[in-house]
Motif scaffolding. Structure first.
Motif, mmCIF file in Angstrom:
data_model
loop_
_atom_site.group_PDB
_atom_site.id
_atom_site.type_symbol
_atom_site.label_atom_id
_atom_site.label_comp_id
_atom_site.label_asym_id
_atom_site.label_seq_id
_atom_site.Cartn_x
_atom_site.Cartn_y
_atom_site.Cartn_z
ATOM 1 N N ARG A 1 12.875 80.745 4.721
ATOM 2 C CA ARG A 1 12.645 79.633 3.793
ATOM 3 C C ARG A 1 11.695 80.049 2.687
ATOM 4 N NH1 ARG A 1 8.681 75.955 3.329
ATOM 5 N NH2 ARG A 1 7.774 76.503 5.345
ATOM 6 N N GLU B 1 16.331 72.602 2.722
ATOM 7 C CA GLU B 1 17.569 72.120 2.098
ATOM 8 C C GLU B 1 18.079 73.101 1.035
ATOM 9 O OE1 GLU B 1 14.138 70.407 -0.259
ATOM 10 O OE2 GLU B 1 14.637 70.706 1.862
ATOM 11 N N ASP B 2 17.208 74.006 0.595
ATOM 12 C CA ASP B 2 17.598 74.983 -0.422
ATOM 13 C C ASP B 2 18.062 76.308 0.179
ATOM 14 O OD1 ASP B 2 16.831 73.260 -2.586
ATOM 15 O OD2 ASP B 2 14.739 73.744 -2.137
ATOM 16 N N VAL B 3 18.022 76.420 1.518
ATOM 17 C CA VAL B 3 18.451 77.643 2.202
ATOM 18 C C VAL B 3 19.919 77.492 2.602
ATOM 19 C CG1 VAL B 3 18.054 79.170 4.172
ATOM 20 C CG2 VAL B 3 16.113 78.042 3.033
ATOM 21 N N ALA B 4 20.713 78.503 2.364
ATOM 22 C CA ALA B 4 22.137 78.431 2.685
ATOM 23 C C ALA B 4 22.360 78.105 4.158
ATOM 24 C CB ALA B 4 22.819 79.747 2.339
ATOM 25 N N PRO B 5 23.287 77.200 4.459
ATOM 26 C CA PRO B 5 23.565 76.825 5.846
ATOM 27 C C PRO B 5 23.953 78.044 6.681
ATOM 28 C CG PRO B 5 24.669 75.330 4.321
ATOM 29 C CD PRO B 5 24.126 76.458 3.489
ATOM 30 N N LEU C 1 22.102 80.526 7.818
ATOM 31 C CA LEU C 1 21.260 81.721 7.791
ATOM 32 C C LEU C 1 20.182 81.703 8.868
ATOM 33 C CD1 LEU C 1 20.708 82.509 3.990
ATOM 34 C CD2 LEU C 1 22.355 83.503 5.593
ATOM 35 N N THR D 1 16.701 83.605 -7.271
ATOM 36 C CA THR D 1 17.068 82.592 -6.275
ATOM 37 C C THR D 1 16.763 83.026 -4.846
ATOM 38 O OG1 THR D 1 19.339 83.445 -6.070
ATOM 39 C CG2 THR D 1 18.925 81.774 -7.767
ATOM 40 N N ASP E 1 19.888 85.922 0.759
ATOM 41 C CA ASP E 1 19.839 84.836 -0.227
ATOM 42 C C ASP E 1 20.709 85.084 -1.457
ATOM 43 O OD1 ASP E 1 18.138 82.996 1.003
ATOM 44 O OD2 ASP E 1 16.336 84.030 0.329
#
Length: 261
Positions: A155, A162-166, A168, A238, A246
């Motif tokens: 993170r 909520e900004d981390v790819a599902p 991972l 990003t 990421d």
């Protein structure tokens, strides 16, 4: 396409593709699978070697003194590769740098992603992270130690979950548990790296960092790029600490032309 699964003594490695060899060295909270989204693109042009450091993934933990650089040298000799391109992430980047310093004749080029710096004056944020992990492990709370590491390295301090790819976090959970389980043995038996100055690195070098990473590592990446003659610096805006997870497409776009040199 060549696909090889091999165990060299205590090391597990996977080899795919054909062409000039590239070695990918994983981060200290991961294993060779952290490169899953990058390796296929590289394998279109290169022989891609991914291996698990001792005590990580499918590689056995050490039971006596060992050297990460000696392990990598033995792996390359076993596979029959003289000179290779080396890409390392986080702790794997420090291993890659140490290998280059110790065996410069075996390295064609070097890419370092969020490497640590020995003796760095760590921030209060990093000290707090280390204390939290140590306390969790001392209490026998492996799940808690995993959460501490996921928060810090996946993170990161500059975004929410909520900004981390599902997916991972779940993908990293098992490798993290393995690395934390063997952390004490690895630390006790590892002979450490070299104290040679990174300014003596002469091969083409790319240094990368995530724009959302801990501030310490953004600073360290700039230091490596300034110290290594002719090194290039790339920011991945990003990404947090683990650029290959990421921002795999952006990383591949940077690595392909660099490794073609």
């Amino acid at each position: 396409m060549l696909i090889l699964k091999d165990h060299l003594g205590h090391l597990s490695c996977t080899v795919t593709g054909e062409g000039p060899p590239v070695v990918l060295v994983h981060a200290g909270i991961a294993d060779h699978r952290m490169w899953d989204a990058v390796a296929p693109g590289l394998a279109e042009r290169h022989t891609v070697i991914r291996y698990d450091l001792r005590g990580f993934g499918e590689s056995a933990p050490p039971t006596g003194p060992f050297s990460e650089t000696d392990d990598l040298l033995g792996l390359l000799d076993h596979l029959g590769h003289d000179r290779v391109r080396v890409v390392g992430a986080s702790w794997g980047a420090r291993v890659a740098a140490d290998f280059t310093l110790t065996h410069p004749d075996r390295v064609h080029s070097l890419a370092l992603l969020a490497p640590p710096w020995r003796g760095y004056d760590w921030s209060a944020e990093m000290v707090a992270y280390d204390e939290a992990e140590t306390a969790a492990l001392a209490a026998g709370d492996l799940d808690g130690a995993v959460r501490v590491n996921l928060d810090m390295w996946l993170r990161g301090p500059n975004r929410g979950w909520e900004d981390v790819a599902p997916g991972l976090a779940e993908a990293l959970r098992e490798p993290l548990r393995i690395s934390l389980t063997h952390q004490e043995a690895v630390g006790r038996h590892s002979q450490g790296g070299t104290d040679r100055d990174v300014a003596t690195i002469t091969v083409p070098t790319l240094v990368g960092f995530g724009g959302l990473d801990v501030a310490d590592f953004r600073d360290i990446a700039r230091r490596y790029a300034a110290e290594i003659p002719g090194a290039s610096l790339a920011e991945f805006p990003t990404a947090a600490h683990l650029v290959a997870l990421d921002a795999p497409a952006e990383l591949l776009a940077a690595l392909v032309p660099f490794l073609a040199r």
